[in-house]
Design a protein around this motif. Sequence first.
Motif, PDB file in Angstrom:
ATOM      1  N   LEU A  44      15.666  -1.760 -16.574  1.00 50.96           N
ATOM      2  CA  LEU A  44      15.269  -1.407 -15.212  1.00 50.96           C
ATOM      3  C   LEU A  44      13.798  -1.758 -14.973  1.00 50.96           C
ATOM      4  N   ARG A  45      12.965  -1.383 -15.946  1.00 53.94           N
ATOM      5  CA  ARG A  45      11.541  -1.712 -15.862  1.00 53.94           C
ATOM      6  C   ARG A  45      11.349  -3.207 -15.712  1.00 53.94           C
ATOM      7  N   ARG A  46      11.996  -3.931 -16.591  1.00 50.71           N
ATOM      8  CA  ARG A  46      11.874  -5.377 -16.601  1.00 50.71           C
ATOM      9  C   ARG A  46      12.330  -5.991 -15.268  1.00 50.71           C
ATOM     10  N   LEU A  47      13.444  -5.467 -14.783  1.00 46.01           N
ATOM     11  CA  LEU A  47      13.973  -5.974 -13.517  1.00 46.01           C
ATOM     12  C   LEU A  47      12.977  -5.758 -12.382  1.00 46.01           C
ATOM     13  N   ARG A  48      12.379  -4.572 -12.367  1.00 49.23           N
ATOM     14  CA  ARG A  48      11.384  -4.303 -11.320  1.00 49.23           C
ATOM     15  C   ARG A  48      10.190  -5.237 -11.455  1.00 49.23           C
ATOM     16  N   LEU A  49       9.805  -5.501 -12.699  1.00 55.73           N
ATOM     17  CA  LEU A  49       8.676  -6.412 -12.920  1.00 55.73           C
ATOM     18  C   LEU A  49       9.022  -7.816 -12.415  1.00 55.73           C
ATOM     19  N   VAL A  50      10.215  -8.273 -12.734  1.00 56.63           N
ATOM     20  CA  VAL A  50      10.660  -9.593 -12.275  1.00 56.63           C
ATOM     21  C   VAL A  50      10.596  -9.669 -10.756  1.00 56.63           C
ATOM     22  N   ARG A  51      11.153  -8.661 -10.126  1.00 54.78           N
ATOM     23  CA  ARG A  51      11.133  -8.632  -8.657  1.00 54.78           C
ATOM     24  C   ARG A  51       9.717  -8.719  -8.119  1.00 54.78           C
ATOM     25  N   ALA A  52       8.834  -7.953  -8.721  1.00 52.77           N
ATOM     26  CA  ALA A  52       7.446  -7.938  -8.250  1.00 52.77           C
ATOM     27  C   ALA A  52       6.806  -9.307  -8.447  1.00 52.77           C
ATOM     28  N   LEU A  53       7.026  -9.911  -9.609  1.00 50.05           N
ATOM     29  CA  LEU A  53       6.448 -11.229  -9.865  1.00 50.05           C
ATOM     30  C   LEU A  53       6.964 -12.236  -8.854  1.00 50.05           C
ATOM     31  N   VAL A  54       8.278 -12.235  -8.657  1.00 48.55           N
ATOM     32  CA  VAL A  54       8.891 -13.252  -7.804  1.00 48.55           C
ATOM     33  C   VAL A  54       8.542 -13.018  -6.338  1.00 48.55           C
ATOM     34  N   ALA A 182       1.227  -8.064 -15.017  1.00 48.00           N
ATOM     35  CA  ALA A 182       1.481  -7.352 -13.773  1.00 48.00           C
ATOM     36  C   ALA A 182       0.193  -7.155 -12.986  1.00 48.00           C
ATOM     37  N   LEU A 183      -0.857  -6.739 -13.663  1.00 44.86           N
ATOM     38  CA  LEU A 183      -2.099  -6.467 -12.942  1.00 44.86           C
ATOM     39  C   LEU A 183      -2.740  -7.762 -12.446  1.00 44.86           C
ATOM     40  N   THR A 184      -2.661  -8.804 -13.259  1.00 47.01           N
ATOM     41  CA  THR A 184      -3.204 -10.088 -12.821  1.00 47.01           C
ATOM     42  C   THR A 184      -2.533 -10.535 -11.533  1.00 47.01           C
ATOM     43  N   VAL A 185      -1.216 -10.485 -11.549  1.00 43.89           N
ATOM     44  CA  VAL A 185      -0.475 -10.999 -10.400  1.00 43.89           C
ATOM     45  C   VAL A 185      -0.545 -10.039  -9.215  1.00 43.89           C
ATOM     46  N   LEU A 186      -0.384  -8.763  -9.462  1.00 40.80           N
ATOM     47  CA  LEU A 186      -0.202  -7.841  -8.339  1.00 40.80           C
ATOM     48  C   LEU A 186      -1.503  -7.381  -7.702  1.00 40.80           C
ATOM     49  N   TYR A 187      -2.606  -7.525  -8.435  1.00 44.92           N
ATOM     50  CA  TYR A 187      -3.870  -7.192  -7.782  1.00 44.92           C
ATOM     51  C   TYR A 187      -4.378  -8.356  -6.926  1.00 44.92           C
ATOM     52  N   GLU A 188      -3.740  -9.512  -7.090  1.00 46.47           N
ATOM     53  CA  GLU A 188      -4.145 -10.636  -6.239  1.00 46.47           C
ATOM     54  C   GLU A 188      -3.948 -10.327  -4.751  1.00 46.47           C
ATOM     55  N   PRO A 189      -2.744  -9.933  -4.344  1.00 46.68           N
ATOM     56  CA  PRO A 189      -2.594  -9.604  -2.916  1.00 46.68           C
ATOM     57  C   PRO A 189      -3.478  -8.448  -2.486  1.00 46.68           C
ATOM     58  N   VAL A 190      -3.751  -7.523  -3.391  1.00 49.04           N
ATOM     59  CA  VAL A 190      -4.640  -6.410  -3.049  1.00 49.04           C
ATOM     60  C   VAL A 190      -6.018  -6.957  -2.710  1.00 49.04           C
ATOM     61  N   LEU A 191      -6.515  -7.783  -3.601  1.00 53.17           N
ATOM     62  CA  LEU A 191      -7.845  -8.343  -3.414  1.00 53.17           C
ATOM     63  C   LEU A 191      -7.909  -9.187  -2.138  1.00 53.17           C
ATOM     64  N   LEU A 192      -6.893 -10.021  -1.946  1.00 53.80           N
ATOM     65  CA  LEU A 192      -6.906 -10.898  -0.778  1.00 53.80           C
ATOM     66  C   LEU A 192      -6.775 -10.117   0.522  1.00 53.80           C
TER      67      LEU A 192
ATOM     68  N   ALA B 133       1.439  -4.304  -1.323  1.00 53.31           N
ATOM     69  CA  ALA B 133       1.016  -4.613  -2.695  1.00 53.31           C
ATOM     70  C   ALA B 133       0.761  -3.336  -3.496  1.00 53.31           C
ATOM     71  N   VAL B 134       0.066  -2.393  -2.868  1.00 56.81           N
ATOM     72  CA  VAL B 134      -0.220  -1.131  -3.567  1.00 56.81           C
ATOM     73  C   VAL B 134       1.088  -0.407  -3.892  1.00 56.81           C
ATOM     74  N   ALA B 135       2.017  -0.424  -2.949  1.00 55.69           N
ATOM     75  CA  ALA B 135       3.297   0.247  -3.183  1.00 55.69           C
ATOM     76  C   ALA B 135       4.025  -0.372  -4.375  1.00 55.69           C
ATOM     77  N   THR B 136       3.989  -1.683  -4.465  1.00 58.53           N
ATOM     78  CA  THR B 136       4.639  -2.358  -5.589  1.00 58.53           C
ATOM     79  C   THR B 136       4.025  -1.935  -6.915  1.00 58.53           C
ATOM     80  N   LEU B 137       2.712  -1.919  -6.953  1.00 48.46           N
ATOM     81  CA  LEU B 137       2.005  -1.473  -8.157  1.00 48.46           C
ATOM     82  C   LEU B 137       2.441  -0.062  -8.544  1.00 48.46           C
TER      83      LEU B 137
END
Lengths: 213, 213
Positions: A44-54, A182-192, B133-137
Amino acid sequence: MRLAELSERSGVSTATIKYYLREGLLRPGQRISSTQAEYDEEHLRRLRLVRALVHVGRVPVATAREVLAAVEDENAPQLERLGTAVGALPTGATGPVDDAAADAARETADAVQRRLGWRVVPENPAHQGLVSAVATLLRLGYPCDLDQLLPYGTLAAELARHEVALIEDFDAPTTQLEAAVALTVLYEPVLLSLRRLAQAQEASRRFGGRDAE
Amino acid sequence: MRLAELSERSGVSTATIKYYLREGLLRPGQRISSTQAEYDEEHLRRLRLVRALVHVGRVPVATAREVLAAVEDENAPQLERLGTAVGALPTGATGPVDDAAADAARETADAVQRRLGWRVVPENPAHQGLVSAVATLLRLGYPCDLDQLLPYGTLAAELARHEVALIEDFDAPTTQLEAAVALTVLYEPVLLSLRRLAQAQEASRRFGGRDAE
DNA sequence: AATCATGGATAGTGACGCTATCCAAGAAGT
DNA sequence: ACTTCTTGGATAGCGTCACTATCCATGATT
């Protein structure tokens, strides 16, 4: 948990989960019988991570597979796994061009990194991404020299210190790598997004209006 | 300059230029005869900008048209044009979800902005991008609260001041808007690449190795 | 006069991320 | 035991997107 439940708890259709299984983004479940398999919290964790990455990180499915393979590769040293995983992430780099702008961009990129005391690794995908972005700016006639880039570099260094410290809080090596990705990819939209908001703020402050949407 | 030359000087195939003309990303050339049209430097500039937006900024073609239309709309006040143009740019925001994580994300996003003295505009696409993005994190279980976000926000504010100042150097309103769009989109990969490089640097420093590729 | 390039219209292509349909084997209910 | 799901696996199809290839009649070029 079986496929249906995994689907329900993740909000991802069973058809899509099967697709991810086929593509090797998810490890097959533990076989219970010849027609059934059991999935666990890890799936489940992995699946959520995949979704977030994609979806959030816009990482192509094929790339996500490589990234996750590197995260899980227990035969390589930690730092190498990290390099492979993060290196596989998309950077917006385009193929190598040979151009006056490209040469100037390479020089500027090197200069910034040297100035910040960073080791210059031209094979690094991020380095190539930087060069190609700077070259594009130059081709369009916008300023993008050392002075322009330094503030960005300094801020990037600050962020990196903050982020790497965060990652150290996780225990297991694989968990750390997962967090790094996860943090590398998901903080990108946060920063932008924050940058866009700050721009709107600054624009409406300077250009007088009350609101820049 | 005719189509073939525009193609040669920009490196974009005539077929693609025709496609952009059809899609309204480029204004039609000045008709010379019933079978020929003349293009000028302005067309070349615009074409390069389109390419940069689409390829480097990953802006969908249909979106690029909207953005450029706003840039050129001489009937609206400057700040509104800016808002429309930049607001149309993609942010990685996903549709609105109703979720514990989404609620917490909304609160955190608002808190950061209030803390930085920014006006909170929930309709702003960047705001929605931030929330999603924050929600995903949060859904993945990674920390993303006010304390995490503040450094990013502070840095974003610094960048924005720097960037808006840059834009003010351009004269004509349309040129300013073009610059705003170009710099917003094209400094994104610059910033992200620098962040990746800084992370690699910091990781190899902390985790002992000599190289994180 | 012969050749070539042009702009416009239209249909086709390849990559991508799913999605829909079948199927045989086995679990679940009665 | 018998019927009725449900499952995982295989395969083919779909919709979007950014082009790309082909045709065509007109008119420029040599």
